[in-house]
Design an enzyme around this catalytic site. Structure first.
Site, mmCIF file in Angstrom:
data_model
loop_
_atom_site.group_PDB
_atom_site.id
_atom_site.type_symbol
_atom_site.label_atom_id
_atom_site.label_comp_id
_atom_site.label_asym_id
_atom_site.label_seq_id
_atom_site.Cartn_x
_atom_site.Cartn_y
_atom_site.Cartn_z
ATOM 1 N N GLU A 91 67.824 -1.399 6.153
ATOM 2 C CA GLU A 91 67.680 -0.912 4.780
ATOM 3 C C GLU A 91 67.745 -2.050 3.771
ATOM 4 O O GLU A 91 67.058 -2.014 2.753
ATOM 5 C CB GLU A 91 68.736 0.148 4.467
ATOM 6 C CG GLU A 91 68.544 1.457 5.226
ATOM 7 C CD GLU A 91 67.181 2.104 4.976
ATOM 8 O OE1 GLU A 91 66.601 1.876 3.906
ATOM 9 O OE2 GLU A 91 66.711 2.820 5.869
ATOM 10 N N CYS A 142 51.011 10.031 0.531
ATOM 11 C CA CYS A 142 51.142 10.084 -0.922
ATOM 12 C C CYS A 142 51.050 8.663 -1.466
ATOM 13 O O CYS A 142 51.983 8.121 -2.035
ATOM 14 C CB CYS A 142 52.470 10.736 -1.302
ATOM 15 S SG CYS A 142 52.591 11.241 -3.030
ATOM 16 N N CYS A 199 48.366 16.508 3.036
ATOM 17 C CA CYS A 199 49.763 16.500 2.604
ATOM 18 C C CYS A 199 50.420 17.857 2.796
ATOM 19 O O CYS A 199 49.908 18.879 2.327
ATOM 20 C CB CYS A 199 49.845 16.099 1.129
ATOM 21 S SG CYS A 199 51.546 16.075 0.527
#
Length: 366
Positions: free
Chosen positions: A57, A211, A221
DNA sequence: AAGCCGGGGGT
DNA sequence: ACCCCAGGCTT
């Protein structure tokens, strides 16, 4: 109450009144989509080791997943545990990070590892994660979700884009006000813990593969029927952005000082870019730089040739005049003489690495 | 609230 | 060229 209202109050009603399960259905659809069509080959998605999740992360902050993969593997091979990282030398940590950018991340990671080692235990929840230097709200949220299964929100660039479109958020997503709105949305649409992992991963995967910033693939989507931006065909209007400012240009001078097979490198301290990395001596004024090093290294010979290094940072353009010198000996000092073969293990900024590779240690490059 | 901090890939 | 990316910290 109609679902999909762009007012934040409407979003709260969405969940809390329970009369309308649109929000939860959308979250389930996203989680199901993630399990079917999300990204699954990213190396940090395999286990739930909090250290590895944390590392990923932090590396992924402002950095595309594809760019992180090789760094993540190499870093883990060298520092497989938080204890190993805590024991490491700063220079070696920075060398592993070399080329990835935002080097403060590596320094904070190292500092955090020492804190964790001293305490004897890795953080076990969002609050403790958030206390680590370099772990903000969103990173703490992602780690808490993936490592511990906590019900926490993220707001990375993917989540921002998806939510801004889903709820047609009018404020600029990169403004403080826009972020506040998006955080409130992100926190208020969280599904139950049982699907928090695929939901959160789904936000990221959807933002990264469907997206898209420009010309999103709304036909593929899973949230299209819930999406306010899509309803009016205004996908490309979101997220709104602040007008960007133009980049100033800065000039500087650097010294490429060569003696035999070795090059003089200095560790950059202070506040500016590349802090903690080894680079060429620098001074804003070329003549001052030349005088300075002729004094420090007697017998220094300036070569007639010089290089121009151009590099663009996020907020300015840099042009460096690189003066080339040959030294007669290699006296010690506030610097290091580094052989060509040791450059791969040295924490160099990318443009300097390229320069030295092109130069090939001869001081007469390009 | 605005500025600072990297580098590379996409368009 | 310009855009932005699994953001956070300092001023």
């Amino acid at each position: 109450m109609k679902c999909g209202n762009d007012a934040v109050g409407g979003i709260y009603n969405w969940r809390m009144r329970g009369e309308c399960s649109h929000g939860l259905r959308a979250a389930r659809a996203l989680a199901e989509w993630q399990k079917r069509e999300g990204r699954r080959n990213l190396p940090w998605q395999k286990g739930r080791d909090p250290y590895k999740i944390w590392l990923s992360e932090v590396m992924l902050q402002q950095t595309r997943a594809a760019a992180v993969v090789p760094y993540y593997r190499n870093f883990l091979a060298r520092f497989p545990t938080v204890a190993a990282l805590a024991r490491a030398e700063e220079d070696e940590v920075m060398a592993q990070w070399s080329g990835l950018g935002y080097y403060r991340r590596a320094a904070n990671l190292h500092r955090s590892a020492k804190l964790v080692a001293a305490r004897g235990a890795f953080p076990r929840d969002w609050e403790a994660l958030r206390a680590l230097p370099g772990v903000g709200k969103s990173t703490a949220g992602a780690i808490a979700v993936f490592a511990f299964g906590e019900r926490r929100a993220i707001l990375d660039a993917n989540a921002k884009r998806v939510l801004a479109r889903l709820f047609a958020v009018g404020g600029a997503a990169d403004s403080a006000a826009g972020e506040r709105v998006l955080w409130r949305i992100a926190e208020s649409v969280l599904p139950p813990r049982e699907i928090i992992r695929p939901y959160t991963q789904g936000l990221m995967d959807l933002g990264a593969t469907v997206c898209l910033r420009a010309n999103p693939h709304c036909n593929r989507c899973p949230l299209a029927k819930y999406c306010r931006a899509h309803k009016t065909g205004a996908e490309n209007e979101y997220p709104k952005k602040l007008p960007r400012k133009n980049k100033p240009s800065r000039q500087t001078a650097m010294a490429l000082i060569v003696c035999g097979e070795k090059t003089l490198l200095q560790k950059r301290e202070g506040k500016g870019v590349w802090r903690g990395l080894w680079s060429l001596p620098e001074n804003a004024d070329a003549e001052t730089l030349r005088k300075q090093w002729r004094k420090l290294l007697p017998g220094l010979r300036k070569m007639p040739r010089r290089l121009i290094l151009r590099h663009e940072f996020t907020h300015y353009k840099l042009t460096a005049e690189v003066l080339i010198f040959r030294a007669k000996q290699q006296p010690p000092g506030d610097w290091r003489w580094t052989a060509q073969k040791d450059l791969p293990q040295t924490a160099l900024p990318s443009p300097i690495r390229k320069l030295l590779a092109a130069d090939n240690g001869k001081g007469n490059a390009i």
